[in-house]
Design an enzyme around this catalytic site. Structure first.
Site, PDB file in Angstrom:
ATOM      1  N   HIS A 178       0.823  -1.211   0.000  1.00 27.40           N
ATOM      2  CA  HIS A 178       0.000   0.000   0.000  1.00 27.40           C
ATOM      3  C   HIS A 178       0.861   1.268   0.000  1.00 27.40           C
ATOM      4  O   HIS A 178       0.369   2.344   0.326  1.00 27.40           O
ATOM      5  CB  HIS A 178      -0.910   0.020   1.230  1.00 27.40           C
ATOM      6  CG  HIS A 178      -1.767  -1.190   1.364  1.00 27.40           C
ATOM      7  ND1 HIS A 178      -2.638  -1.604   0.377  1.00 27.40           N
ATOM      8  CD2 HIS A 178      -1.889  -2.100   2.368  1.00 27.40           C
ATOM      9  CE1 HIS A 178      -3.261  -2.699   0.767  1.00 27.40           C
ATOM     10  NE2 HIS A 178      -2.823  -3.029   1.963  1.00 27.40           N
TER      11      HIS A 178
ATOM     12  N   HIS B  24      -7.349  -4.383  -0.863  1.00 28.61           N
ATOM     13  CA  HIS B  24      -6.748  -5.693  -1.089  1.00 28.61           C
ATOM     14  C   HIS B  24      -7.431  -6.402  -2.257  1.00 28.61           C
ATOM     15  O   HIS B  24      -7.214  -7.594  -2.470  1.00 28.61           O
ATOM     16  CB  HIS B  24      -6.872  -6.573   0.159  1.00 28.61           C
ATOM     17  CG  HIS B  24      -6.313  -5.947   1.388  1.00 28.61           C
ATOM     18  ND1 HIS B  24      -7.102  -5.285   2.305  1.00 28.61           N
ATOM     19  CD2 HIS B  24      -5.047  -5.876   1.851  1.00 28.61           C
ATOM     20  CE1 HIS B  24      -6.344  -4.830   3.288  1.00 28.61           C
ATOM     21  NE2 HIS B  24      -5.098  -5.167   3.027  1.00 28.61           N
TER      22      HIS B  24
END
Length: 330
Positions: free
Chosen positions: A56, A218
């Site tokens: 991320h 995700h």
């Protein structure tokens, strides 16, 4: 699969070695996977610790530094860090003023930060925790009970970090972090799936010519799939989804966030449409941030985050920050 890696097993370790080489102002413990601002602990200052699965970036390790996080704990790709990392980070940044854990609402993160808080308190460290759960797309997902934590994490870390930098006490820093989270809402859109190094293929199937509305960071499913839409149509859908859940009476901070593979040319064009949509709905924008900040590896797409602010929150947002991923006023 084409990736700029050696082998999947060392992706996180290699990235941490590279981060350490690029940013000597950070102390990067590659073996134990803890990133700490080099001057920690700072006397009288509340420590801020966050973390989560890698993939991320720049969240969270790229937000370590003056005016933001004191330390970050990177896990494996899309996998929570372990309690030992968090305890080590808390001990490294604790000056006696206490430590705030900033936790995105994913089951593994929540459980491990809870366990770490108990262990750290056993070592005499005062711990407070704030949960970030800003995503309006779905209530529950593959990774969460309740709403997911996404783009508002940046605002929580920035504003709480500024308050801590000023020497404000733990209770106040925690209260500000909660206020930011409560005043923030996000919605994401995927144009393509992401590929994890371990899997070597897309994490989900998104046919050509379709997009996923309300995607998680995700690759968790969103609200629905549709045929590809224009930037204008996507902006209207995302803004409507957010404003159905909040009614800002004050100006907002706006984050137009890339998911990792969307070029700035597209993100700035999308920002123009988001700004139009907000103006048409009577929402005033105080500050805008455009770029890749809370990403999902190589996913194409974007997310929109709004945070309703008052004078104090805006002052803290504007305060100087000096991190690898966010920097101004210095």
């Amino acid at each position: 699969m084409k990736m700029l890696i050696n082998v999947a097993e060392t992706v996180v370790t290699d990235a941490l070695r590279g981060l350490a080489a690029a940013h000597p102002e950070l102390t990067v413990d590659v073996e134990n996977r803890v990133i700490v601002r080099r001057d920690a602990p700072v006397a009288g200052k509340v420590g801020l610790v966050s973390g989560g699965g890698s993939g991320h970036e720049p969240l969270h390790g790229g937000f370590v530094g003056p005016g933001m996080l004191s330390a970050a704990c990177p896990g494996e790709v899309f996998t929570s860090p372990v309690p030992d990392q968090m305890v080590r980070a808390a001990a490294a940044v604790d000056s006696g003023a206490g430590v705030l854990f900033i936790v995105k609402n994913y089951t593994g993160d929540v459980l491990n930060f809870d366990m770490a808080a108990e262990l750290a308190e056993d070592e005499g460290i005062q711990i407070a925790k704030v949960l970030v759960n800003d995503d309006v797309a779905v209530t529950d997902s593959l990774y969460t009970a309740g709403r997911r934590g996404t783009g508002a994490t940046l605002y929580v870390e920035k504003i709480a970090g500024a308050a801590a930098e000023e020497g404000q006490p733990l209770e106040r820093v925690e209260a500000l972090a909660r206020q930011v989270n409560e005043n923030s809402r996000s919605f994401g859109v995927a144009l393509s799936a992401c590929t994890t190094p371990a899997k070597g293929s897309p994490t989900f199937d998104l046919p050509a010519g379709e997009l996923e509305l309300g995607i998680g960071i995700h690759g968790e499913p969103g609200r629905e799939r549709r045929a590809m839409m224009t930037s204008r149509e996507i902006a209207d859908f995302a803004v409507n989804a957010i404003l159905e859940d909040m009614n800002p009476r004050n100006p907002v901070l706006l984050l137009v966030n890339g998911m990792g593979a969307t070029p700035l040319l597209e993100l700035y064009g999308f920002n123009a449409e988001v700004q139009r949509a907000l103006t048409e709905r009577g929402v005033a924008v105080a500050r805008t941030l455009v770029g890749n900040y809370v990403t999902s590896l190589d996913m194409a797409g974007a997310s929109v985050t709004l945070c309703q602010i008052d004078e104090e929150l805006l002052r803290l947002y504007d305060a100087p920050v000096k991190t690898p991923g966010l920097r101004w006023g210095v």
